[in-house]
Scaffold this active site. Sequence first.
Site, short mmCIF file in Angstrom:
data_model
loop_
_atom_site.label_atom_id
_atom_site.label_comp_id
_atom_site.label_asym_id
_atom_site.label_seq_id
_atom_site.Cartn_x
_atom_site.Cartn_y
_atom_site.Cartn_z
N TYR A 32 0.81 -1.22 0.00
CA TYR A 32 0.00 0.00 0.00
C TYR A 32 0.84 1.27 0.00
O TYR A 32 0.32 2.36 -0.26
CB TYR A 32 -0.93 0.04 1.22
CG TYR A 32 -1.87 -1.13 1.36
CD1 TYR A 32 -2.11 -2.01 0.32
CD2 TYR A 32 -2.52 -1.36 2.58
CE1 TYR A 32 -2.95 -3.09 0.47
CE2 TYR A 32 -3.38 -2.45 2.74
CZ TYR A 32 -3.58 -3.31 1.68
OH TYR A 32 -4.42 -4.37 1.85
N HIS A 66 1.13 -11.63 2.01
CA HIS A 66 0.07 -10.88 1.35
C HIS A 66 -0.60 -11.69 0.23
O HIS A 66 -1.83 -11.75 0.15
CB HIS A 66 0.62 -9.56 0.79
CG HIS A 66 -0.42 -8.54 0.53
ND1 HIS A 66 -0.15 -7.19 0.43
CD2 HIS A 66 -1.77 -8.64 0.35
CE1 HIS A 66 -1.28 -6.52 0.22
NE2 HIS A 66 -2.26 -7.39 0.15
#
Length: 266
Positions: free
Chosen positions: A42, A100
């Site tokens: 992010y 992730h």
Amino acid sequence: MTTTEIPQPGFGTSGHEGETCTESVIEALETGYRHVDTAQMYDNEREVGRALADADVDREDVFLATKVHPSNLASDDVLETTEESLERLGVDQVDLLYVHWPMNAYDPEETLPAFDEVRDRGWTRHVGVSNFTVDLLEEAVDVLESPIAAHQVELHPRLQQDELVSVGLEHDIETVAYCPIAQGDVTAVETLQEIADDHDTTPVQIALAWHYDRDGVVPIPKATGDHVRENYAALEIDLTAGERERIADLDRGERLIDPDEAAWNR
């Protein structure tokens, strides 16, 4: 009931950038959220860390999660980049560290022991995985010495992930739901609008109330401005058994996040 106490709801930060990210996380924490979710991918860990430092909430009261980028999942890279994440976040330890995506550098026999090592070093309290299939989740349970605290997946009324939630419950794994309001698409679902009208609320709040009511599921809606408080207020909505059944009937297996390299496409 799962054993790891992950606060409900979480606050998602995917897509949040710069000062808006910091301000939104501060707003969330001061509203009552005690679970903040970020990731190396992010590119906002520093902004999230600034919010943790500036909010009028003690760090030890916040459940902080981040995720290792798929390209950083070789053993040495897990260790090096986790340390860098801690530095950006301004903390000595996160509460939850995820794989992730099981792609790119992911190799269960190399990657997962590195997550055990991160936990042994005290850099994370818990480890988790994200975007796994049932088979990959079962494999991770076998390979990891650490218990898996959470499995984060896309989950919303059009993609209810019943099998993954059930497998999670079998292994005391919390299912953390990203895209819990289907990127806002729940506003166009007639059934959710009808239920919302009955409660004098919104389809978004009804979708979140449905998440909050599911055993073993913690949604992490992202929001800015007034939506931060509106999402949190959905905790006060009590759905009837009939309303929950109507929402269960909305499942269509419709993914919004579906990269070609995802495990379910291989």
